[in-house]
Design a protein around this motif. Structure first.
Motif, short mmCIF file in Angstrom:
data_model
loop_
_atom_site.label_atom_id
_atom_site.label_comp_id
_atom_site.label_asym_id
_atom_site.label_seq_id
_atom_site.Cartn_x
_atom_site.Cartn_y
_atom_site.Cartn_z
N LEU A 1 -6.98 7.36 8.40
CA LEU A 1 -6.31 8.16 7.37
C LEU A 1 -7.24 8.59 6.25
CD1 LEU A 1 -2.95 6.20 7.16
CD2 LEU A 1 -3.19 8.59 7.86
N SER A 2 -8.34 7.87 6.06
CA SER A 2 -9.26 8.21 4.98
C SER A 2 -10.57 8.82 5.47
CB SER A 2 -9.56 6.96 4.14
OG SER A 2 -10.23 5.98 4.88
N ILE B 1 0.88 -1.16 0.00
CA ILE B 1 0.00 0.00 0.00
C ILE B 1 0.92 1.22 0.00
CG2 ILE B 1 -1.80 1.25 1.25
CD1 ILE B 1 -2.46 -1.62 2.46
N LEU B 2 0.81 2.03 -1.03
CA LEU B 2 1.71 3.17 -1.17
C LEU B 2 1.24 4.33 -0.30
CD1 LEU B 2 2.22 3.05 -5.03
CD2 LEU B 2 3.69 2.10 -3.24
N ASN C 1 -7.08 9.90 1.13
CA ASN C 1 -8.44 9.38 1.09
C ASN C 1 -8.63 8.24 0.12
OD1 ASN C 1 -11.13 9.21 1.69
ND2 ASN C 1 -11.43 11.40 1.68
N GLN C 2 -8.30 8.43 -1.14
CA GLN C 2 -8.55 7.40 -2.14
C GLN C 2 -7.67 6.17 -1.91
OE1 GLN C 2 -11.17 7.52 -4.12
NE2 GLN C 2 -11.59 9.44 -3.08
N THR C 3 -6.43 6.38 -1.52
CA THR C 3 -5.51 5.27 -1.32
C THR C 3 -5.98 4.37 -0.18
OG1 THR C 3 -3.67 6.62 -2.08
CG2 THR C 3 -3.11 4.66 -0.81
N ILE D 1 -8.78 0.18 1.05
CA ILE D 1 -8.17 -0.79 1.95
C ILE D 1 -8.97 -0.88 3.25
CG2 ILE D 1 -6.09 -1.37 3.26
CD1 ILE D 1 -5.84 -1.64 0.18
N ALA D 2 -9.46 0.24 3.72
CA ALA D 2 -10.24 0.26 4.97
C ALA D 2 -11.55 -0.52 4.83
CB ALA D 2 -10.53 1.70 5.38
#
Length: 97
Positions: free
Chosen positions: A29-30, A4-5, A65-67, A71-72
């Motif tokens: 984080l998002s 995950i970058l 947000n998008q990254t 994943i969340a």
């Protein structure tokens, strides 16, 4: 598919935690609002995970947000099957570009 970058400071914040805790950090984080962040931080605190002042700063200024949002949303375990499926999807997206 297992990567995950994220910027180094966010990656360090998440670290080598167990998947259930990492997932909550990706949610944090998002988060779309400060209220959402506070709810997630309270949930983390209830399971004994707290943020340092540096961690608070990272969360306050995060714009991943998008990254992190996708994943969340992963339910269940971060399994070999999930990583393989994610790898395939990432390759498909890269090929399409």
């Amino acid at each position: 598919g297992n990567l995950i970058l994220l910027p180094q400071e966010a990656n360090s914040l998440i670290g080598d935690r167990q998947w259930a805790h990492k997932r909550r950090f990706y949610e944090l984080l998002s988060a779309d609002t400060v209220e959402e962040q506070e709810t997630i931080k309270a949930d983390l605190a209830s399971i004994g995970v707290s943020l340092s002042k540096a961690g608070e700063q990272i969360i306050r200024t995060a714009d991943y947000n998008q990254t992190c949002k996708a994943i969340a949303k992963v339910s269940g375990d971060w399994s070999v099957e999930l990583i393989e499926a994610r790898s395939k999807r990432i390759a498909e997206l890269a090929w399409a570009k």
